[in-house]
Design a protein around this motif. Structure first.
Motif, PDB file in Angstrom:
ATOM      1  N   MET A   1       0.839  -1.101  -0.062  1.00  0.00           N
ATOM      2  CA  MET A   1      -0.143   0.133   0.074  1.00  0.00           C
ATOM      3  C   MET A   1       0.774   1.216  -0.082  1.00  0.00           C
ATOM      4  SD  MET A   1      -3.589  -0.317   1.819  1.00  0.00           S
ATOM      5  CE  MET A   1      -4.558  -1.319   1.189  1.00  0.00           C
ATOM      6  N   ASP A   2       0.271   2.413  -0.526  1.00  0.00           N
ATOM      7  CA  ASP A   2       0.765   3.589  -0.445  1.00  0.00           C
ATOM      8  C   ASP A   2       1.256   4.131   1.125  1.00  0.00           C
ATOM      9  OD1 ASP A   2       0.956   3.809  -3.049  1.00  0.00           O
ATOM     10  OD2 ASP A   2      -0.969   5.021  -2.935  1.00  0.00           O
ATOM     11  N   GLU A   3       2.301   4.823   1.107  1.00  0.00           N
ATOM     12  CA  GLU A   3       2.612   5.600   2.447  1.00  0.00           C
ATOM     13  C   GLU A   3       1.437   6.249   3.175  1.00  0.00           C
ATOM     14  OE1 GLU A   3       5.883   8.896   4.046  1.00  0.00           O
ATOM     15  OE2 GLU A   3       6.371   7.531   2.344  1.00  0.00           O
ATOM     16  N   GLY A   4       1.282   6.157   4.439  1.00  0.00           N
ATOM     17  CA  GLY A   4       0.138   6.626   5.026  1.00  0.00           C
ATOM     18  C   GLY A   4      -1.283   5.989   5.150  1.00  0.00           C
ATOM     19  N   GLN A   5      -1.410   4.802   4.399  1.00  0.00           N
ATOM     20  CA  GLN A   5      -2.360   4.054   4.220  1.00  0.00           C
ATOM     21  C   GLN A   5      -2.030   2.861   5.308  1.00  0.00           C
ATOM     22  OE1 GLN A   5      -3.060   2.516   0.539  1.00  0.00           O
ATOM     23  NE2 GLN A   5      -3.839   4.314  -0.420  1.00  0.00           N
ATOM     24  N   PRO A   6      -3.345   2.440   6.156  1.00  0.00           N
ATOM     25  CA  PRO A   6      -3.199   1.244   6.973  1.00  0.00           C
ATOM     26  C   PRO A   6      -2.703  -0.130   6.349  1.00  0.00           C
ATOM     27  CG  PRO A   6      -5.433   2.024   6.813  1.00  0.00           C
ATOM     28  CD  PRO A   6      -4.601   3.042   5.749  1.00  0.00           C
ATOM     29  N   GLU A   7      -2.032  -0.686   6.867  1.00  0.00           N
ATOM     30  CA  GLU A   7      -1.624  -2.139   6.262  1.00  0.00           C
ATOM     31  C   GLU A   7      -3.055  -3.130   6.660  1.00  0.00           C
ATOM     32  OE1 GLU A   7       0.428  -4.623   3.896  1.00  0.00           O
ATOM     33  OE2 GLU A   7       0.964  -2.638   4.483  1.00  0.00           O
ATOM     34  N   LEU A   8      -3.523  -3.433   5.460  1.00  0.00           N
ATOM     35  CA  LEU A   8      -4.820  -4.412   5.657  1.00  0.00           C
ATOM     36  C   LEU A   8      -4.378  -5.988   5.566  1.00  0.00           C
ATOM     37  CD1 LEU A   8      -7.132  -2.344   3.714  1.00  0.00           C
ATOM     38  CD2 LEU A   8      -6.929  -2.309   6.122  1.00  0.00           C
ATOM     39  N   SER A   9      -5.082  -6.816   6.255  1.00  0.00           N
ATOM     40  CA  SER A   9      -4.945  -8.129   6.082  1.00  0.00           C
ATOM     41  C   SER A   9      -5.918  -8.542   4.822  1.00  0.00           C
ATOM     42  CB  SER A   9      -5.501  -8.837   7.156  1.00  0.00           C
ATOM     43  OG  SER A   9      -6.765  -8.870   7.624  1.00  0.00           O
ATOM     44  N   ARG A  10      -5.609  -9.770   4.421  1.00  0.00           N
ATOM     45  CA  ARG A  10      -6.156 -10.298   3.234  1.00  0.00           C
ATOM     46  C   ARG A  10      -7.774 -10.376   3.561  1.00  0.00           C
ATOM     47  NH1 ARG A  10      -5.711 -10.187  -1.733  1.00  0.00           N
ATOM     48  NH2 ARG A  10      -7.817  -9.539  -1.786  1.00  0.00           N
ATOM     49  N   GLY A  11      -8.139 -10.826   4.621  1.00  0.00           N
ATOM     50  CA  GLY A  11      -9.587 -10.651   5.116  1.00  0.00           C
ATOM     51  C   GLY A  11     -10.245  -9.171   5.204  1.00  0.00           C
ATOM     52  N   GLU A  12      -9.384  -8.379   5.625  1.00  0.00           N
ATOM     53  CA  GLU A  12      -9.894  -6.815   5.623  1.00  0.00           C
ATOM     54  C   GLU A  12     -10.049  -6.400   4.156  1.00  0.00           C
ATOM     55  OE1 GLU A  12      -8.388  -5.203   9.862  1.00  0.00           O
ATOM     56  OE2 GLU A  12      -6.784  -5.306   8.239  1.00  0.00           O
ATOM     57  N   ILE A  13      -8.933  -6.534   3.323  1.00  0.00           N
ATOM     58  CA  ILE A  13      -9.182  -6.097   1.921  1.00  0.00           C
ATOM     59  C   ILE A  13     -10.364  -6.942   1.283  1.00  0.00           C
ATOM     60  CG2 ILE A  13      -7.720  -6.460  -0.314  1.00  0.00           C
ATOM     61  CD1 ILE A  13      -5.422  -6.400   1.061  1.00  0.00           C
ATOM     62  N   ASP A  14     -10.625  -8.100   1.354  1.00  0.00           N
ATOM     63  CA  ASP A  14     -11.691  -8.771   0.848  1.00  0.00           C
ATOM     64  C   ASP A  14     -13.084  -8.077   1.410  1.00  0.00           C
ATOM     65  OD1 ASP A  14     -10.243 -10.669  -0.373  1.00  0.00           O
ATOM     66  OD2 ASP A  14     -10.394 -12.212   0.872  1.00  0.00           O
ATOM     67  N   ARG A  15     -13.127  -7.662   2.723  1.00  0.00           N
ATOM     68  CA  ARG A  15     -14.340  -7.019   3.428  1.00  0.00           C
ATOM     69  C   ARG A  15     -14.471  -5.732   2.713  1.00  0.00           C
ATOM     70  NH1 ARG A  15     -19.049  -6.561   3.846  1.00  0.00           N
ATOM     71  NH2 ARG A  15     -19.877  -5.270   5.750  1.00  0.00           N
ATOM     72  N   VAL A  16     -13.448  -4.913   2.566  1.00  0.00           N
ATOM     73  CA  VAL A  16     -13.524  -3.704   1.713  1.00  0.00           C
ATOM     74  C   VAL A  16     -14.122  -3.677   0.370  1.00  0.00           C
ATOM     75  CG1 VAL A  16     -12.172  -1.613   0.849  1.00  0.00           C
ATOM     76  CG2 VAL A  16     -11.585  -2.534   3.063  1.00  0.00           C
ATOM     77  N   ILE A  17     -13.228  -4.685  -0.356  1.00  0.00           N
ATOM     78  CA  ILE A  17     -14.088  -5.030  -1.888  1.00  0.00           C
ATOM     79  C   ILE A  17     -15.590  -5.178  -1.534  1.00  0.00           C
ATOM     80  CG2 ILE A  17     -13.933  -6.528  -3.671  1.00  0.00           C
ATOM     81  CD1 ILE A  17     -10.861  -6.735  -3.036  1.00  0.00           C
ATOM     82  N   MET A  18     -15.924  -6.077  -0.538  1.00  0.00           N
ATOM     83  CA  MET A  18     -17.359  -6.313  -0.523  1.00  0.00           C
ATOM     84  C   MET A  18     -18.082  -5.182  -0.297  1.00  0.00           C
ATOM     85  SD  MET A  18     -17.466 -10.272   1.191  1.00  0.00           S
ATOM     86  CE  MET A  18     -18.133  -9.585   2.844  1.00  0.00           C
ATOM     87  N   MET A  19     -17.715  -4.291   0.674  1.00  0.00           N
ATOM     88  CA  MET A  19     -18.514  -2.974   0.958  1.00  0.00           C
ATOM     89  C   MET A  19     -18.208  -2.056  -0.300  1.00  0.00           C
ATOM     90  SD  MET A  19     -16.640  -2.679   4.828  1.00  0.00           S
ATOM     91  CE  MET A  19     -17.766  -1.076   5.077  1.00  0.00           C
ATOM     92  N   ALA A  20     -17.218  -1.964  -0.877  1.00  0.00           N
ATOM     93  CA  ALA A  20     -17.247  -0.991  -2.148  1.00  0.00           C
ATOM     94  C   ALA A  20     -18.128  -1.618  -3.317  1.00  0.00           C
ATOM     95  CB  ALA A  20     -15.920  -0.925  -2.677  1.00  0.00           C
ATOM     96  N   TRP A  21     -18.532  -2.994  -3.245  1.00  0.00           N
ATOM     97  CA  TRP A  21     -19.279  -3.175  -4.395  1.00  0.00           C
ATOM     98  C   TRP A  21     -20.976  -2.970  -3.815  1.00  0.00           C
ATOM     99  CZ3 TRP A  21     -19.810  -4.644  -9.022  1.00  0.00           C
ATOM    100  CH2 TRP A  21     -18.683  -4.865  -9.722  1.00  0.00           C
ATOM    101  N   GLN A  33     -14.063   2.969   9.021  1.00  0.00           N
ATOM    102  CA  GLN A  33     -13.844   1.345   9.507  1.00  0.00           C
ATOM    103  C   GLN A  33     -12.528   1.047   9.200  1.00  0.00           C
ATOM    104  OE1 GLN A  33     -17.029  -1.048   8.407  1.00  0.00           O
ATOM    105  NE2 GLN A  33     -16.377  -2.611   9.599  1.00  0.00           N
ATOM    106  N   TYR A  34     -11.921   1.323   8.045  1.00  0.00           N
ATOM    107  CA  TYR A  34     -10.548   0.963   7.874  1.00  0.00           C
ATOM    108  C   TYR A  34      -9.549   2.007   7.304  1.00  0.00           C
ATOM    109  CZ  TYR A  34     -13.008  -3.608   7.219  1.00  0.00           C
ATOM    110  OH  TYR A  34     -13.755  -4.580   7.573  1.00  0.00           O
ATOM    111  N   GLY A  35     -10.005   3.322   7.280  1.00  0.00           N
ATOM    112  CA  GLY A  35      -9.202   4.302   7.412  1.00  0.00           C
ATOM    113  C   GLY A  35      -8.557   4.635   5.758  1.00  0.00           C
ATOM    114  N   LEU A  36      -9.351   4.159   4.765  1.00  0.00           N
ATOM    115  CA  LEU A  36      -9.146   4.260   3.393  1.00  0.00           C
ATOM    116  C   LEU A  36      -9.833   5.537   2.843  1.00  0.00           C
ATOM    117  CD1 LEU A  36      -9.106   0.803   2.284  1.00  0.00           C
ATOM    118  CD2 LEU A  36      -6.915   2.085   2.761  1.00  0.00           C
TER     119      LEU A  36
END
Length: 91
Positions: A1-21, A33-36
């Motif tokens: 991830m870019d500087e300043g962004q939180p490091e997300l686990s695979r599960g968190e990335i999957d959840r962000v994708i689901m929420m974005a859809w 929820q995720y600081g993005l």
């Protein structure tokens, strides 16, 4: 991830994708929820999805009022907030 962004686990990335859809989940909710930021979500989606899926998602979300909390919270007739609440949801 870019500087300043939180490091997300695979599960968190999957959840962000689901929420974005989800049509009714705003970018603000993802940020809370995720600081993005919305831009961070777009970058994540571009990186994690196939190009054709990303284009489809962007077409769906571009300009969508429900993806932006401030626009979605505006009232329809001056007194009723435009909020989605499932019949099974408490509160």
């Amino acid at each position: 991830m870019d500087e300043g962004q939180p490091e997300l686990s695979r599960g968190e990335i999957d959840r962000v994708i689901m929420m974005a859809w989800e049509d009714r989940t705003s970018f603000d909710a993802i940020q809370d929820q995720y600081g993005l930021s919305p831009g961070d979500v777009i970058k994540l989606m571009r990186r994690e999805m196939k190009p054709s899926s990303f284009k489809l998602w962007r077409k769906r979300t571009h300009g969508r009022v429900t993806k932006h909390e401030a626009k979605f919270a505006k009232t329809v007739n001056g007194d009723e907030l435009r909020r989605f609440r499932a019949s099974s949801q408490r509160g």
